[in-house]
Design an enzyme around this catalytic site. Structure first.
Site, mmCIF file in Angstrom:
data_model
loop_
_atom_site.group_PDB
_atom_site.id
_atom_site.type_symbol
_atom_site.label_atom_id
_atom_site.label_comp_id
_atom_site.label_asym_id
_atom_site.label_seq_id
_atom_site.Cartn_x
_atom_site.Cartn_y
_atom_site.Cartn_z
ATOM 1 N N GLU A 1 28.022 33.561 110.423
ATOM 2 C CA GLU A 1 27.936 32.159 110.831
ATOM 3 C C GLU A 1 29.319 31.574 111.096
ATOM 4 O O GLU A 1 29.505 30.793 112.040
ATOM 5 C CB GLU A 1 27.209 31.346 109.759
ATOM 6 C CG GLU A 1 25.762 31.768 109.517
ATOM 7 C CD GLU A 1 24.945 31.809 110.795
ATOM 8 O OE1 GLU A 1 25.222 31.020 111.720
ATOM 9 O OE2 GLU A 1 24.024 32.644 110.883
ATOM 10 N N HIS B 1 30.437 32.478 114.523
ATOM 11 C CA HIS B 1 29.928 31.548 115.539
ATOM 12 C C HIS B 1 30.838 30.326 115.659
ATOM 13 O O HIS B 1 31.114 29.848 116.767
ATOM 14 C CB HIS B 1 28.513 31.089 115.173
ATOM 15 C CG HIS B 1 27.438 32.045 115.560
ATOM 16 N ND1 HIS B 1 27.308 32.556 116.838
ATOM 17 C CD2 HIS B 1 26.409 32.590 114.837
ATOM 18 C CE1 HIS B 1 26.252 33.365 116.893
ATOM 19 N NE2 HIS B 1 25.695 33.397 115.691
ATOM 20 N N GLU C 1 25.060 36.501 119.697
ATOM 21 C CA GLU C 1 24.711 37.107 118.413
ATOM 22 C C GLU C 1 25.436 38.436 118.218
ATOM 23 O O GLU C 1 25.951 38.715 117.126
ATOM 24 C CB GLU C 1 23.193 37.315 118.319
ATOM 25 C CG GLU C 1 22.389 36.043 118.128
ATOM 26 C CD GLU C 1 22.776 35.285 116.865
ATOM 27 O OE1 GLU C 1 22.978 35.907 115.814
ATOM 28 O OE2 GLU C 1 22.897 34.049 116.957
#
Length: 319
Positions: A131, A134, A199
């Site tokens: 995360e 990202h 992803e």
């Protein structure tokens, strides 16, 4: 190549949007549509993170309310050379997590109680590193823009139904009808393709941040089984946010296809295994546990998620 592919897909979606605007209202219609889309993007830029967190009833935690979880995120953020994000917990039994925020300085990461309960400490570290990847890659902003443009395309298609389109466009009224049907579907396909591309990139960078690719690989296998078994009512009520999660919270689909928001789970695990076999994996050993392989229990301990030599702690893996 991931960045190049993302740029190309975004350019294609923008061209689709501009073309649809021209077919509906000519040059003036295209400019009006562009202004509406810009306004939507500005609103999303400033408010999308708060909206998503509110949709999923996320609760912010700090070092006092969730010391282990918060401390882990802080260490991973230091590894990634990122500012400390806001940290949230979502009271939901489905194992999942997502990141949001318009930039690293205004980022937030959230994990469900199901994820913290089901995964070992090493696996949670792999997920949160993903995360933070990202955040570092500005994917949260990219996906917000993508979702906004896709929504604008659907809106324009509805305008075409009511206003009939630009009579002077080269394809005529039949072309407008076709665009009403094809454009939203094409926008959705491009949006999903961008999500899958980001992803894979976040998996790779996340493995580098935590230092051990197999922590994330093991987590993905457990999360995949969890999302297939456990219903997520908030995600079902807000399907537009599905692409933000580390795993599709709606169906747990395992297929790489045009309409999937996430890559095939086994493909992601295989790519992480290749990273491990290539030599990445020594930096993270010993960072969150003494052994390389995650143990059973919510935090990699031996009894109730706690090592024998650790002092007792409050109930719950995040306290």
């Amino acid at each position: 190549m991931n960045y190049v592919r993302t740029a190309m897909l975004l350019a294609g979606m923008t061209a689709l949007f501009m073309g649809l605007g021209f077919m509906i209202g000519g040059q003036s219609g295209m400019l009006i549509a562009l202004a509406i889309a810009a306004a939507m993007n500005v609103f999303s830029y400033w408010n999308s993170d708060k909206m998503v967190l509110r949709m999923h009833h996320a609760q912010e935690v700090d070092e006092r309310s969730a010391p282990e979880y918060y401390g882990m995120v802080r260490q991973l953020a230091q590894n990634a050379d990122l500012p400390m994000p806001k940290v949230y917990i979502i009271n939901n039994p489905q194992p999942n997590a997502f990141a949001t925020g318009r930039n690293p300085e205004n980022a937030a990461v959230a994990a469900t109680t199901g994820l913290l309960d089901m995964l070992s400490k090493e696996e949670v570290a792999g997920v949160m590193a993903h995360e933070l990847a990202h955040v570092k890659n500005h994917d949260t902003l990219i996906m917000t823009i993508t979702a906004t443009i896709a929504g604008a395309i659907s809106m324009l298609a509805n305008f075409a139904f009511f206003f009939g389109g630009n009579r002077n466009n080269p394809l005529g009224f039949v072309g407008v009808i076709l665009m009403m049907i094809v454009a939203p579907m094409a926008a959705m396909i491009v949006q999903m393709a961008i999500s899958r591309t980001r992803e894979y990139a976040a998996d790779r960078m996340g493995a580098q941040i935590c230092g051990e690719p197999m922590w994330l690989a093991s987590a993905l296998a457990k999360i995949s089984g969890g999302v297939e078994r456990i219903h997520n009512p908030d995600a079902e009520a807000n399907p537009a946010t599905a692409h933000m999660f580390i795993m599709n919270p709606l169906s747990g689909e395992r297929m790489d296809n045009l309409f999937s928001t996430h890559p095939n789970t086994q493909n992601r695990i295989d790519e992480l295994r290749k990273l491990s076999e290539a030599g990445l994996g020594t930096a993270g050993r010993g960072t969150f546990a003494q052994s390389r392989a995650p143990q059973s229990g919510p935090w990699g301990g031996t009894t109730g998620g706690r090592s024998y030599d650790e002092p007792p702690r409050p109930k719950g893996p995040w306290g």
